[in-house]
Design a protein around this motif. Structure first.
Motif, PDB file in Angstrom:
ATOM      1  N   SER A  95       0.834  -1.205   0.000  1.00 15.36           N
ATOM      2  CA  SER A  95       0.000   0.000   0.000  1.00 15.36           C
ATOM      3  C   SER A  95       0.863   1.247   0.000  1.00 15.36           C
ATOM      4  O   SER A  95       1.979   1.245   0.538  1.00 15.36           O
ATOM      5  CB  SER A  95      -0.895   0.029   1.233  1.00 15.36           C
ATOM      6  OG  SER A  95      -1.918  -0.928   1.112  1.00 15.36           O
ATOM      7  N   ALA A  96       0.311   2.317  -0.568  1.00  7.66           N
ATOM      8  CA  ALA A  96       0.985   3.620  -0.546  1.00  7.66           C
ATOM      9  C   ALA A  96       1.110   4.098   0.905  1.00  7.66           C
ATOM     10  O   ALA A  96       0.262   3.770   1.743  1.00  7.66           O
ATOM     11  CB  ALA A  96       0.175   4.631  -1.342  1.00  7.66           C
ATOM     12  N   THR A  97       2.134   4.884   1.167  1.00  6.44           N
ATOM     13  CA  THR A  97       2.309   5.458   2.511  1.00  6.44           C
ATOM     14  C   THR A  97       1.066   6.253   2.917  1.00  6.44           C
ATOM     15  O   THR A  97       0.615   6.169   4.056  1.00  6.44           O
ATOM     16  CB  THR A  97       3.566   6.355   2.533  1.00  6.44           C
ATOM     17  OG1 THR A  97       4.695   5.516   2.323  1.00  6.44           O
ATOM     18  CG2 THR A  97       3.719   7.096   3.850  1.00  6.44           C
ATOM     19  N   VAL A  98       0.510   7.008   1.978  1.00 11.57           N
ATOM     20  CA  VAL A  98      -0.692   7.803   2.272  1.00 11.57           C
ATOM     21  C   VAL A  98      -1.841   6.891   2.726  1.00 11.57           C
ATOM     22  O   VAL A  98      -2.544   7.192   3.689  1.00 11.57           O
ATOM     23  CB  VAL A  98      -1.097   8.636   1.023  1.00 11.57           C
ATOM     24  CG1 VAL A  98      -2.526   9.127   1.110  1.00 11.57           C
ATOM     25  CG2 VAL A  98      -0.130   9.813   0.840  1.00 11.57           C
ATOM     26  N   VAL A  99      -1.997   5.762   2.057  1.00 15.19           N
ATOM     27  CA  VAL A  99      -3.057   4.810   2.414  1.00 15.19           C
ATOM     28  C   VAL A  99      -2.786   4.236   3.806  1.00 15.19           C
ATOM     29  O   VAL A  99      -3.683   4.167   4.655  1.00 15.19           O
ATOM     30  CB  VAL A  99      -3.158   3.694   1.347  1.00 15.19           C
ATOM     31  CG1 VAL A  99      -4.094   2.576   1.790  1.00 15.19           C
ATOM     32  CG2 VAL A  99      -3.611   4.279   0.015  1.00 15.19           C
ATOM     33  N   ASP A 100      -1.533   3.853   4.057  1.00 11.82           N
ATOM     34  CA  ASP A 100      -1.163   3.335   5.384  1.00 11.82           C
ATOM     35  C   ASP A 100      -1.478   4.353   6.476  1.00 11.82           C
ATOM     36  O   ASP A 100      -1.948   4.000   7.550  1.00 11.82           O
ATOM     37  CB  ASP A 100       0.345   3.036   5.436  1.00 11.82           C
ATOM     38  CG  ASP A 100       0.670   1.688   4.800  1.00 11.82           C
ATOM     39  OD1 ASP A 100      -0.260   0.871   4.652  1.00 11.82           O
ATOM     40  OD2 ASP A 100       1.848   1.472   4.458  1.00 11.82           O
ATOM     41  N   LYS A 101      -1.188   5.623   6.190  1.00 15.58           N
ATOM     42  CA  LYS A 101      -1.406   6.659   7.205  1.00 15.58           C
ATOM     43  C   LYS A 101      -2.890   6.810   7.525  1.00 15.58           C
ATOM     44  O   LYS A 101      -3.256   6.995   8.683  1.00 15.58           O
ATOM     45  CB  LYS A 101      -0.820   7.994   6.732  1.00 15.58           C
ATOM     46  CG  LYS A 101       0.696   8.029   6.801  1.00 15.58           C
ATOM     47  CD  LYS A 101       1.207   9.402   6.401  1.00 15.58           C
ATOM     48  CE  LYS A 101       2.652   9.562   6.842  1.00 15.58           C
ATOM     49  NZ  LYS A 101       2.970  10.929   7.205  1.00 15.58           N
ATOM     50  N   PHE A 102      -3.742   6.756   6.495  1.00  9.00           N
ATOM     51  CA  PHE A 102      -5.185   6.832   6.767  1.00  9.00           C
ATOM     52  C   PHE A 102      -5.651   5.594   7.527  1.00  9.00           C
ATOM     53  O   PHE A 102      -6.502   5.691   8.412  1.00  9.00           O
ATOM     54  CB  PHE A 102      -5.985   7.012   5.468  1.00  9.00           C
ATOM     55  CG  PHE A 102      -5.969   8.431   4.969  1.00  9.00           C
ATOM     56  CD1 PHE A 102      -6.550   9.448   5.720  1.00  9.00           C
ATOM     57  CD2 PHE A 102      -5.371   8.758   3.766  1.00  9.00           C
ATOM     58  CE1 PHE A 102      -6.530  10.764   5.270  1.00  9.00           C
ATOM     59  CE2 PHE A 102      -5.339  10.071   3.314  1.00  9.00           C
ATOM     60  CZ  PHE A 102      -5.918  11.075   4.069  1.00  9.00           C
ATOM     61  N   ASN A 103      -5.079   4.441   7.194  1.00  9.80           N
ATOM     62  CA  ASN A 103      -5.442   3.226   7.923  1.00  9.80           C
ATOM     63  C   ASN A 103      -5.045   3.340   9.392  1.00  9.80           C
ATOM     64  O   ASN A 103      -5.812   2.978  10.277  1.00  9.80           O
ATOM     65  CB  ASN A 103      -4.771   1.995   7.296  1.00  9.80           C
ATOM     66  CG  ASN A 103      -5.440   1.604   5.983  1.00  9.80           C
ATOM     67  OD1 ASN A 103      -6.586   1.987   5.722  1.00  9.80           O
ATOM     68  ND2 ASN A 103      -4.740   0.845   5.155  1.00  9.80           N
ATOM     69  N   GLN A 104      -3.841   3.867   9.622  1.00 12.75           N
ATOM     70  CA  GLN A 104      -3.394   4.023  11.008  1.00 12.75           C
ATOM     71  C   GLN A 104      -4.278   4.997  11.786  1.00 12.75           C
ATOM     72  O   GLN A 104      -4.498   4.837  12.976  1.00 12.75           O
ATOM     73  CB  GLN A 104      -1.936   4.502  11.050  1.00 12.75           C
ATOM     74  CG  GLN A 104      -0.948   3.369  10.837  1.00 12.75           C
ATOM     75  CD  GLN A 104       0.368   3.862  10.278  1.00 12.75           C
ATOM     76  OE1 GLN A 104       0.688   5.053  10.370  1.00 12.75           O
ATOM     77  NE2 GLN A 104       1.126   2.964   9.678  1.00 12.75           N
ATOM     78  N   ALA A 105      -4.793   6.016  11.085  1.00 15.39           N
ATOM     79  CA  ALA A 105      -5.660   6.995  11.746  1.00 15.39           C
ATOM     80  C   ALA A 105      -7.065   6.422  11.967  1.00 15.39           C
ATOM     81  O   ALA A 105      -7.889   7.039  12.633  1.00 15.39           O
ATOM     82  CB  ALA A 105      -5.741   8.265  10.907  1.00 15.39           C
ATOM     83  N   GLY A 106      -7.331   5.257  11.372  1.00 20.89           N
ATOM     84  CA  GLY A 106      -8.644   4.631  11.561  1.00 20.89           C
ATOM     85  C   GLY A 106      -9.713   5.120  10.600  1.00 20.89           C
ATOM     86  O   GLY A 106     -10.906   4.928  10.845  1.00 20.89           O
ATOM     87  N   ALA A 107      -9.293   5.750   9.496  1.00 19.10           N
ATOM     88  CA  ALA A 107     -10.271   6.186   8.499  1.00 19.10           C
ATOM     89  C   ALA A 107     -10.846   4.956   7.784  1.00 19.10           C
ATOM     90  O   ALA A 107     -10.219   3.903   7.750  1.00 19.10           O
ATOM     91  CB  ALA A 107      -9.611   7.124   7.493  1.00 19.10           C
TER      92      ALA A 107
END
Lengths: 483, 95
Positions: free
Chosen positions: A100-112
């Motif tokens: 996954s893209a870093t941007v996608v990982d970051k949204f996943n980590q934020a719980g989006a």
């Protein structure tokens, strides 16, 4: 619920007025009801509901972020492990990214919560979303017009409230132009601010991901999650990320706004110009000082861009060879036939046009005349921005010469299509951040105002946009049929 | 400046890009139009201007010469059009 902003929905989730599962189901239903826009390439209901359930748990545990439980959508240029990533192309129609893209990982980590993947021009090459292999997207304000591109699916979905907010990418205007044509807020950050890892490359020295939202406050929340240094992206910039919401309410008294005369000359629709003049008058009321400036090299942006971007694209897209992943032609007779036909059948016309242009510009005998010359022009354009931003705090101007044009209107004339990016392209060449914010309507179609700031001044741009949105309500209008 | 159908075929070959015969004329026309746009650049003197390859004029970051990637051969081969015994298959190159 769809009339609320990200910031408002976040409060509702924290207060448990509704759950993320309820909110997610509500948006999934809307997506289903409004398929005619063709804004999504892939909808991921099972994944979304599972993420929503996890988000509700996280909220119950008091471990939530502002984005936890918020249903968002990703432009289909960001790789998502487990969900097909097409980049709007036949070449990648069945591509299951191994990471996954870093941007996608970051949204996943934020719980989006991810509702799905959004339609776009093929490989982000286009200004109307008509080059997508998956069909054109319709503008929710008038379905006979284009939503802009290349992040057309993102803009249409946010405008029609088929996602709370979305990601976009901007190589020559691909966040700002569709945001303007669909009446939403879009931010292209400084080059290097948001990781490009896992974001399928078009022109690597110009591409930048950013938020597409209802309001500037929402863009601040999204950017907070998206921005930051990433060692997986060699062009990511290692400087701290400020708190983007903290300065939103700063006063604009004494703000110096520069208006380049080159942005308001021939070619700009007079009704669009009048709408922008009202927006600028609003800023004057907020205490800003208006200063006329000149940026003489802006006129060279289109020629320089259409050398540099195709040159980089021809190199980037050489990886699609029919061998390791992506489309492969039937029964190739030899290796050359395999490459040539896989690429010929897998890419659409606009992509081919740019690969040809880029290959030509980089070929022996033409490199100096085109590519090197364009890079020198790029320096001159960048210096114009530096000089202007040394005397003013922000540059304002149009995003597009007119409101959304008709579907099919410019598809047979690529040059006319390219010229529609005249106000956005220079910003990518310089690498500075810029926004498009809703500033009014002409004959029922949205008009965007462009705000351009100095390198890494996203916080200031968001403040300038937010203050305008406190005294106007253009960003709250919803297209008929989507209320 | 205008490009001929032959030019387009030559460029397409360099890019290993198949284009339909009936489209060659249209591409020649479009590319010629793009080159016409670029004439504007030659009107500007750039003799002492340093070319700009990157918006930040940044040098590429370096890292320690250590293996950081894990082997993901299987994950990568799963998405390949044709593989056999861990190898990517292409048409015969050597007779």
């Amino acid at each position: 619920m769809h009339t609320k902003t990200l910031a408002e929905l976040s409060l509702g989730l924290q207060a448990k007025t509704y759950s993320s599962v309820e909110l997610t189901q509500f948006f999934l239903n809307r997506i289903d009801q409004h398929q005619q826009l063709n804004s999504y390439i892939t909808v991921t209901p099972e994944l979304a509901l599972a993420q929503a359930k996890a988000a509700d748990q996280r909220i119950a545990n008091g471990m939530s972020d502002l984005l936890t439980g918020i249903p968002i959508a990703q432009k289909d240029i960001f790789c998502t492990q487990g969900v097909i990533t097409t980049c709007g192309s036949k070449m990648l129609a069945n591509f299951n990214a191994p990471y996954s893209a870093t941007v996608v990982d970051k949204f996943n980590q934020a719980g989006a919560v991810m509702l799905g993947k959004l339609n776009m021009d093929e490989f982000a090459m286009g200004s109307s979303n008509e080059t997508s292999y998956f069909g054109s997207v319709k503008n929710p304000w008038n379905i006979n017009t284009v939503p802009g591109g290349s992040s057309g699916g993102s803009a249409a979905a946010v405008s029609a409230r088929l996602a709370v907010c979305a990601t976009g990418t901007d190589t020559g205007g691909s966040i700002r132009q569709p945001a303007a044509l669909c009446g939403i807020t879009g931010l292209k950050p400084t080059y290097g601010r948001v990781s490009r890892y896992g974001m399928i490359a078009y022109a690597s020295s110009l591409d930048q991901g950013g938020p597409m939202t209802r309001s500037a406050e929402d863009a601040a929340i999204m950017l907070q999650t998206m921005a930051g240094f990433d060692e997986k992206d060699s062009t990511s910039v290692d400087i701290p990320v400020p708190d983007y919401r903290i300065g939103l309410n700063k006063s604009l008294v004494g703000l110096k706004i520069g208006l380049p005369k080159e942005f308001f000359g021939e070619g700009l629709d007079e009704n669009v110009a009048a709408t922008l003049a009202s927006a600028i008058a609003e800023y004057r009321k907020l205490g800003a000082e208006i200063i006329d400036i000149s940026m003489p090299n802006l006129k060279l942006a289109i020629p320089a861009y259409y050398v540099i971007a195709p040159a980089e694209c021809s190199a980037n897209l050489s990886r699609f060879d029919g061998v390791r992943y992506g489309y492969r032609c039937e029964s190739p007779v030899d290796l050359t036939d395999l490459y040539t036909r896989s690429r010929g059948e897998g890419f659409g016309k606009e992509v081919k046009r740019r690969i040809l242009m880029g290959t030509y510009a980089l070929s022996t005998g033409y490199y100096d005349a085109y590519y090197l010359k364009a890079q020198k022009i790029r320096r001159l354009i960048s210096e114009d921005f530096k000089a202007a931003l040394a005397t003013v705090d922000v540059i304002m101007g149009p995003v597009t010469p007119s409101t959304a044009f008709g579907i099919g209107e410019k598809m047979d004339d690529p040059i006319a299509m390219y010229l529609s990016d005249i106000y956005t392209i220079a910003i990518n060449l310089a690498g500075v951040p810029a926004m498009s914010i809703p500033a009014g309507f002409v004959a029922g179609m949205p008009v965007g105002l462009q705000l351009i700031g100095d390198y890494f001044s996203e916080d200031r741009l968001l403040n300038i946009a937010h203050q305008y949105q406190q005294v106007t309500d253009w960003h709250n209008f919803i297209p008929t049929g989507f209320e | 400046m205008s490009l001929t159908a032959d030019d387009v075929n030559k460029i397409a070959h360099l890019a290993r890009l198949g284009i339909d015969k009936q489209d060659v004329g249209a591409y020649a026309n479009d590319l010629s139009g793009m080159l016409d746009l670029m004439i504007r650049m030659s009107e500007v003197n750039t003799d002492h201007v340093e070319p700009m390859a990157h918006p930040m004029d940044q040098a590429q970051r370096l890292r320690a010469d250590e293996v950081t990637e894990i082997n993901q051969r299987e994950a990568f081969q799963v998405i390949a059009p044709q593989v056999e015994a861990g190898l990517y298959l292409v048409p015969k190159v050597i007779e």
